[in-house]
Design a protein around this motif. Structure first.
Motif, PDB file in Angstrom:
ATOM      1  N   ILE A   1       0.905  -1.081   0.074  1.00 19.21           N
ATOM      2  CA  ILE A   1      -0.029  -0.038  -0.239  1.00 19.21           C
ATOM      3  C   ILE A   1       0.887   1.194   0.141  1.00 19.21           C
ATOM      4  CG2 ILE A   1      -1.826   1.294   1.519  1.00 19.21           C
ATOM      5  CD1 ILE A   1      -2.718  -1.422   2.495  1.00 19.21           C
ATOM      6  N   LEU A   2       0.634   2.259  -0.913  1.00 19.44           N
ATOM      7  CA  LEU A   2       1.236   3.447  -0.710  1.00 19.44           C
ATOM      8  C   LEU A   2       0.317   4.430  -0.023  1.00 19.44           C
ATOM      9  CD1 LEU A   2       2.677   3.523  -4.330  1.00 19.44           C
ATOM     10  CD2 LEU A   2       3.642   2.508  -2.352  1.00 19.44           C
ATOM     11  N   ASP A   3       0.630   4.805   0.973  1.00 22.70           N
ATOM     12  CA  ASP A   3      -0.082   5.472   2.070  1.00 22.70           C
ATOM     13  C   ASP A   3       0.446   6.813   2.674  1.00 22.70           C
ATOM     14  OD1 ASP A   3      -1.729   5.968   4.282  1.00 22.70           O
ATOM     15  OD2 ASP A   3      -1.169   4.719   5.620  1.00 22.70           O
ATOM     16  N   THR A   4       0.051   7.899   2.041  1.00 22.80           N
ATOM     17  CA  THR A   4       0.340   9.222   2.704  1.00 22.80           C
ATOM     18  C   THR A   4      -0.056   9.352   3.946  1.00 22.80           C
ATOM     19  OG1 THR A   4      -1.601  10.408   1.512  1.00 22.80           O
ATOM     20  CG2 THR A   4       0.392  10.032   0.295  1.00 22.80           C
ATOM     21  N   GLY A   5      -0.852   8.792   4.445  1.00 21.10           N
ATOM     22  CA  GLY A   5      -1.407   8.899   6.121  1.00 21.10           C
ATOM     23  C   GLY A   5      -0.446   8.273   6.933  1.00 21.10           C
ATOM     24  N   SER A   6       0.610   7.482   6.570  1.00 18.57           N
ATOM     25  CA  SER A   6       1.415   6.956   7.693  1.00 18.57           C
ATOM     26  C   SER A   6       3.201   7.088   6.872  1.00 18.57           C
ATOM     27  CB  SER A   6       1.161   5.728   7.872  1.00 18.57           C
ATOM     28  OG  SER A   6       1.392   4.737   6.765  1.00 18.57           O
TER      29      SER A   6
ATOM     30  N   LEU B   1       4.290   7.211   3.294  1.00 21.23           N
ATOM     31  CA  LEU B   1       4.672   8.502   2.375  1.00 21.23           C
ATOM     32  C   LEU B   1       4.469   9.672   3.276  1.00 21.23           C
ATOM     33  CD1 LEU B   1       3.328   7.106  -1.169  1.00 21.23           C
ATOM     34  CD2 LEU B   1       5.616   7.051  -0.294  1.00 21.23           C
ATOM     35  N   GLY B   2       3.962   9.532   4.652  1.00 20.03           N
ATOM     36  CA  GLY B   2       4.055  10.967   5.257  1.00 20.03           C
ATOM     37  C   GLY B   2       5.682  11.148   5.572  1.00 20.03           C
ATOM     38  N   PHE B   3       5.500  12.224   6.614  1.00 20.31           N
ATOM     39  CA  PHE B   3       7.015  12.782   7.146  1.00 20.31           C
ATOM     40  C   PHE B   3       7.358  12.028   7.970  1.00 20.31           C
ATOM     41  CE2 PHE B   3       4.691  16.200   5.037  1.00 20.31           C
ATOM     42  CZ  PHE B   3       6.000  16.903   4.515  1.00 20.31           C
ATOM     43  N   GLN B   4       8.634  11.935   8.408  1.00 20.72           N
ATOM     44  CA  GLN B   4       9.547  11.117   9.265  1.00 20.72           C
ATOM     45  C   GLN B   4       8.974  11.284  10.862  1.00 20.72           C
ATOM     46  OE1 GLN B   4      13.650  11.880   9.642  1.00 20.72           O
ATOM     47  NE2 GLN B   4      14.059  10.243  10.695  1.00 20.72           N
TER      48      GLN B   4
ATOM     49  N   ALA C   1      12.466   6.010  11.341  1.00 26.33           N
ATOM     50  CA  ALA C   1      13.176   5.817  10.189  1.00 26.33           C
ATOM     51  C   ALA C   1      12.836   6.792   9.213  1.00 26.33           C
ATOM     52  CB  ALA C   1      13.145   4.543   9.716  1.00 26.33           C
ATOM     53  N   THR C   2      13.881   7.593   8.453  1.00 22.84           N
ATOM     54  CA  THR C   2      13.457   8.429   7.556  1.00 22.84           C
ATOM     55  C   THR C   2      12.739   7.465   6.076  1.00 22.84           C
ATOM     56  OG1 THR C   2      15.491   9.795   7.782  1.00 22.84           O
ATOM     57  CG2 THR C   2      14.404  10.116   5.815  1.00 22.84           C
ATOM     58  N   PRO C   3      11.493   8.145   5.708  1.00 25.25           N
ATOM     59  CA  PRO C   3      10.795   7.311   4.812  1.00 25.25           C
ATOM     60  C   PRO C   3      11.615   7.554   3.568  1.00 25.25           C
ATOM     61  CG  PRO C   3       9.130   8.874   6.117  1.00 25.25           C
ATOM     62  CD  PRO C   3      10.650   9.070   6.364  1.00 25.25           C
ATOM     63  N   PHE C   4      11.449   6.559   2.625  1.00 28.54           N
ATOM     64  CA  PHE C   4      12.007   6.326   1.512  1.00 28.54           C
ATOM     65  C   PHE C   4      12.075   7.650   0.601  1.00 28.54           C
ATOM     66  CE2 PHE C   4      12.318   5.227  -3.007  1.00 28.54           C
ATOM     67  CZ  PHE C   4      13.474   4.224  -3.042  1.00 28.54           C
ATOM     68  N   TRP C   5      10.785   8.252   0.238  1.00 28.91           N
ATOM     69  CA  TRP C   5      10.904   9.419  -0.542  1.00 28.91           C
ATOM     70  C   TRP C   5      11.395  10.548   0.366  1.00 28.91           C
ATOM     71  CZ3 TRP C   5       8.789  14.061   0.956  1.00 28.91           C
ATOM     72  CH2 TRP C   5       8.295  14.057   2.417  1.00 28.91           C
ATOM     73  N   GLN C   6      11.632  10.601   1.649  1.00 26.62           N
ATOM     74  CA  GLN C   6      11.912  11.620   2.213  1.00 26.62           C
ATOM     75  C   GLN C   6      13.638  11.630   2.098  1.00 26.62           C
ATOM     76  OE1 GLN C   6      10.426  12.626   6.040  1.00 26.62           O
ATOM     77  NE2 GLN C   6      11.645  14.188   6.580  1.00 26.62           N
ATOM     78  N   ALA C   7      14.237  10.362   2.173  1.00 28.53           N
ATOM     79  CA  ALA C   7      15.610  10.200   2.308  1.00 28.53           C
ATOM     80  C   ALA C   7      15.970  10.738   0.641  1.00 28.53           C
ATOM     81  CB  ALA C   7      16.015   8.590   2.181  1.00 28.53           C
ATOM     82  N   LEU C   8      15.252  10.550  -0.425  1.00 30.82           N
ATOM     83  CA  LEU C   8      15.570  11.004  -1.489  1.00 30.82           C
ATOM     84  C   LEU C   8      15.777  12.543  -1.796  1.00 30.82           C
ATOM     85  CD1 LEU C   8      13.648   8.584  -3.795  1.00 30.82           C
ATOM     86  CD2 LEU C   8      16.046   8.680  -3.541  1.00 30.82           C
TER      87      LEU C   8
END
Length: 489
Positions: A106-111, A198-201, A208-215
């Motif tokens: 699941i790609l979840d901007t709520g977590s 896909l929310g913020f750390q 952990a730093t989320p994948f997208w945020q690490a990029l």
């Protein structure tokens, strides 16, 4: 009561698929956008009892997702998969380990946490749920730290580890994620293996730093610090198969073929970075304005991992008061409303300081048909009292109607009008791509960036098959696309 007809596809999971140029750039590469066709998973019909149970679970799960102690970080997002026979969903794919193996998530901007079901105890072959085996990856590191996620209908527990993770043409070499060995019954639904937050750390249970945020923090990888979604609608397609194309997910750039006009960005309110928060500034139903309050009382989390739209009891009640013949449900379905199915309901939402009101179509507002004449609405009363949760949770019922963009800097959410190409994908049947793990165009470890290698010899064949079967998808995805991982399902 009649058996329910095939009705509204109301939740979002996502599936990675092809990009169209495969050459990995040199170390001095220019940051590139990545585009992923999404896959929609249909659901079976529900009878009256199944519908009642499903409605109850949706409300409980969403309240649990946002109802934790405000002093605790949390992870969630599988609220739509706890009932195996209830709803449609959209899912995506990542690839993990060395050698890389793909998993649906699941790609979840709520977590904000990534976790996968592990091979030791979560699933059996008969479940059809692919599981991650740490021993099969030469680059996996066990962090010996416990990890737990709680839901309204269950929990998932395990430990944290780190490994190489590929997603949308990028790779993070040491991504921390949960390796889950205990999962409550029906929390996972084949073929989904976990969740990517896909929310913020700041709201990550793992820290952990989320994948997208690490990029984004790497600063050298993404063309733009954003991700974007376009979701399809199949609620009125009676011959839809179990899996259908579901839209696109972009990382690092928007796809200009999928929207028209400008993207209307509204900043996240100061200090609210965690969820993708917007202030709901206006709500109408069939042209009638409904008062929504202001400030924190009108904060809304824009959540791709949520099916419905939940809001304060008084506002939701006023919304249905404007729909002739509507009535509040009782018992275990308290918080939902029913209304005459032959009533067209058109809702709009407006956010922040924008003058633009965005639509929720009558097809999406009509969540389920409960009887021959009565339907259940997709807006329901959400109980978040005593928690730090935002007053509103805005899920796919709304997001299927717009092109949505989540931008890290400045922290904001943007919406745009769907293009004719995007709208033409609604109801368009298509073949399911074959599983493939392909080229990684950019790899980061810490603050460094580099290039990866093509792990698949069948990439071009899979790409060709998809172009042949998806028609207008090729046109939509070809705009502005360069490079990327081929991770198909």
């Amino acid at each position: 009561m009649l058996l329910l007809p095939y009705s509204l596809a109301v939740t979002c999971l996502l599936s990675l698929a092809n990009d169209y140029a495969l050459a990995a750039p040199s170390p001095s590469f220019t940051p590139l956008p990545r585009t992923i066709p999404l896959l929609r998973r249909s659901r079976p019909r529900r009878n009256a009892t199944e519908l009642s149970d499903w409605l109850k679970s949706q409300k409980e799960i969403l309240e649990a997702k946002y109802g934790n102690n405000p002093q605790q970080k949390r992870a969630s997002g599988l609220n739509l998969i706890t009932n195996q026979n209830a709803d449609s969903s959209f899912y995506g794919s990542i690839a993990v380990g060395t050698p890389a193996i793909s998993f649906n998530v699941i790609l979840d901007t709520g977590s904000s946490d990534l976790w996968l079901a592990a091979s030791d105890g979560v699933s059996t072959e008969s479940d059809g749920i692919p599981t991650f085996d740490p021993s099969s990856s030469s680059t996996f590191t066990d962090l010996n730290t416990s990890f737990s996620i709680s839901y309204g209908s269950g929990a998932a527990r395990g430990t944290l580890g780190k490994d190489a993770v590929q997603f949308a043409g990028f790779q993070v070499d040491s991504q921390v994620f949960g390796v889950v060995t205990q999962v409550s019954q029906n929390l996972l639904n084949s073929p989904v293996s976990g969740l990517m937050g896909l929310g913020f750390q700041t709201i990550a249970a793992s820290g952990a730093t989320p994948f997208w945020q690490a990029l984004v923090e790497n600063g050298k990888t993404l063309d733009s610090p954003l991700m974007a979604f376009q979701l399809t609608r199949f609620n009125d397609v009676n011959n839809a198969q179990a899996l259908e194309p579901g839209g696109t997910f972009n990382l690092g750039a928007v796809n200009t073929s999928l929207f028209t006009g400008d993207i209307d960005y509204q900043d996240i309110p100061d200090g609210q970075e965690g969820y993708w928060i917007q202030e709901l500034a206006g709500l109408t139903v069939n042209g009638n304005s409904v008062q929504v309050g202001s400030g924190s009382a009108a904060y809304a989390a824009i959540d791709t991992g949520t099916t419905l739209v939940g809001g304060p009891q008084d506002v939701i009640s006023a919304l249905y008061d404007a729909i002739p013949g509507s009535q509040a449900l009782t018992g275990q379905n308290s918080g939902y409303w029913a209304y005459p199915c032959n009533t067209d309901v058109n809702v709009t939402l407006r956010f922040g300081s924008s003058s633009i009101s965005w639509p929720v179509s009558k097809e999406d507002f009509q969540l389920e048909q409960a009887s021959q004449e009565t339907c259940v609405g997709a807006f329901f009363a959400l109980n978040t009292s005593g928690t730090s949760a935002p007053a509103w949770i805005v899920g796919d019922t709304f997001l299927k109607n717009v092109y949505s963009v989540f931008r890290a800097s400045p922290a904001s959410v943007g919406f745009a009008k769907l293009s004719d190409i995007a709208l033409s994908m609604n109801g368009q049947l298509g073949a399911v791509p074959s599983p493939t793990v392909g080229a990684v165009a950019a790899t980061i470890s810490g603050s460094s960036a580099g290039t990866g290698t093509d792990r698949s010899s069948s990439t071009n064949g899979a790409q060709g098959a998809m172009l042949n079967t998806l028609g207008v998808w090729a046109v939509a995805l070809a705009s502005g696309i360069v490079g990327g991982a081929m991770i198909l399902l």
